[in-house]
Design an enzyme around this catalytic site. Structure first.
Site, PDB file in Angstrom:
ATOM      1  N   THR A  16       3.001 -99.577  49.606  1.00 21.85           N
ATOM      2  CA  THR A  16       2.781-100.272  50.615  1.00 21.85           C
ATOM      3  C   THR A  16       4.193-100.846  50.319  1.00 21.85           C
ATOM      4  OG1 THR A  16       0.947-100.260  51.226  1.00 21.85           O
ATOM      5  CG2 THR A  16       2.572-102.178  51.746  1.00 21.85           C
ATOM      6  N   CYS A 282     -23.962-100.349  40.988  1.00 15.72           N
ATOM      7  CA  CYS A 282     -23.967-101.394  40.701  1.00 15.72           C
ATOM      8  C   CYS A 282     -22.376-101.776  40.195  1.00 15.72           C
ATOM      9  CB  CYS A 282     -24.664-102.649  40.124  1.00 15.72           C
ATOM     10  SG  CYS A 282     -26.213-102.426  40.372  1.00 15.72           S
TER      11      CYS A 282
HETATM   12  N1  ASP Z   1      -1.675 -96.906  51.759  1.00 15.86           N
HETATM   13  C1  ASP Z   1      -1.778 -97.556  51.145  1.00 15.86           C
HETATM   14  C2  ASP Z   1      -1.254 -96.710  49.831  1.00 15.86           C
HETATM   15  O1  ASP Z   1      -1.968 -96.997  48.820  1.00 15.86           O
HETATM   16  C3  ASP Z   1      -1.774 -98.567  51.031  1.00 15.86           C
HETATM   17  C4  ASP Z   1      -1.125 -99.530  49.493  1.00 15.86           C
HETATM   18  O2  ASP Z   1       0.255 -99.318  48.909  1.00 15.86           O
HETATM   19  O3  ASP Z   1      -1.831-100.618  48.825  1.00 15.86           O
HETATM   20  O4  ASP Z   1      -0.485 -96.195  50.128  1.00 15.86           O
END
Ligand code: ASP
Length: 345
Positions: A16, A282
């Site tokens: 992301t 857990c």
């Molecule tokens: N789907 C993305 C990934 O893991 C989510 C992220 O980057 O936080 O590449």
């Protein structure tokens, strides 16, 4: 003493942090590293030498694979002598798996390898990516007064916390504090200052060299117990061709239902040389099979105690050990030992 400007290699795998919105579909798609860097002009204010390596194409971390962990180890090894530390930009979804795998594959590591990413792309106004990136670079370059590396470990830095990589789990799909290390405290907390807890940090054995490993065997599986679990399903899973190891997620302190057939199937798989490691469902705490009768049965079938291991760590540790073609007893011994700070024995 010769001093030089700190140097950090940034390895951009995707995630992301470097994504942009597709104007037609609205979905987040990977963009390139220059785009990412143009959104963090602050980096120019560091007096660091920052170089970069970019995966081409960058990947969503859901597409992460063991051969890409091997690729990361190769990149780090190839550049090992030229940088003070490494920052890996990675999607959050599988970041804990990558951090765990690397912690075993980078044996006797003497430099920081910090994984980070973000929940919001770096181009978005409220992004968490900038802070995560800037602080990770600072940590990767950090030395104490004597010039020793502060954290020579594989870590995840996220939302102000520096966590030992093989102790982490992604716990939140939307908040900025996406990771937790339930069974080991943070190695550092970033506020106005970055406060390290040096007593918690692992250090390499200086009499031995850094040793990268390039072998993994992914013939492993995670089996989660639940009330109503069916014999046919368990039996066929344990007999899958090629299966070498099972991470068994049990209840509480390592307990399983006292079903005769379950004990029988596990026992039989054990006799066929399948490694079965018991970790708890857990989040917090450790397996202690001798505590209840329901755990005692498992112990008698040859199930190995996984202590307070995360699932990600147990799974990648097994891949790592099996990749080295160790025999059953050797894998068992290593699973019961702390190799990279992953368990409290
Ligand atoms: N789907 C993305 C990934 O893991 C989510 C992220 O980057 O936080 O590449």
């Amino acid at each position: 003493m010769i001093t030089h400007n700190p140097s950090v290699l940034l390895i951009y795998t995707g995630g992301t942090i470097g994504m942009i919105e597709n104007p037609e579909t609205g979905a987040l798609e990977n963009f390139n590293f220059d785009h990412l860097m143009s959104h963090v002009p602050e980096l120019k204010r560091f007096n660091y030498r920052i170089a970069s390596y970019q995966f081409d194409p960058p990947i969503d971390s859901s597409d992460m694979e063991p051969n890409l962990w091997i690729k990361l180890v190769k990149i780090i090894n190839y550049n090992y002598d030229y940088y003070d530390g490494f920052v890996i930009l990675h999607g959050t979804d599988t970041m804990s798996y990558t951090a765990s795998a690397l912690s075993f594959m980078l044996e006797n590591l003497s430099k920081p390898v910090i994984l980070t990413g973000s929940q919001l792309p770096i181009g978005v106004l409220r992004t968490d990516g900038k802070e995560n990136l800037i602080t990770s670079i600072e940590i990767a370059a950090a030395k104490d007064e004597e010039g020793n590396t502060m954290v020579p470990e594989v870590c995840i830095f996220f939302e102000n916390h520096l966590l030992r990589g093989n102790r982490t789990t992604k716990i939140n799909a939307e908040n900025f504090n996406a990771f937790q290390s339930f069974n080991y405290p943070p190695l550092a907390v970033a506020g106005i200052h970055i406060k390290y807890d040096t007593s918690l940090v692992r250090h390499p054995d200086n009499s031995k060299p850094f040793k990268p490993h390039y072998v993994l065997d992914p013939n492993v599986v995670v089996l989660t117990l639940f009330p109503g679990i069916q014999r046919e399903i368990v039996a066929s899973l344990l007999k899958v061709k090629g299966l070498k190891a099972v991470v068994l997620k049990t209840y509480g302190s390592g307990n399983a239902p006292q079903l005769k057939w379950l004990i029988g199937e596990l026992n039989e798989a054990h006799k066929r040389g399948i490694v079965i490691v018991n970790i708890t469902q857990c989040s917090l705490g450790s397996v202690e099979m001798s505590r209840y009768e329901t755990g005692m049965h498992l112990l008698q079938t040859g199930v190995i105690c996984g202590y307070d291991s995360t699932m990600e760590s147990a799974l990648t540790k097994l891949m790592f050990l099996l990749g080295h073609k160790l025999n059953y007893q050797e894998v068992r011994k290593a699973m019961l030992s702390d190799l990279a700070g992953e368990i409290t024995v």
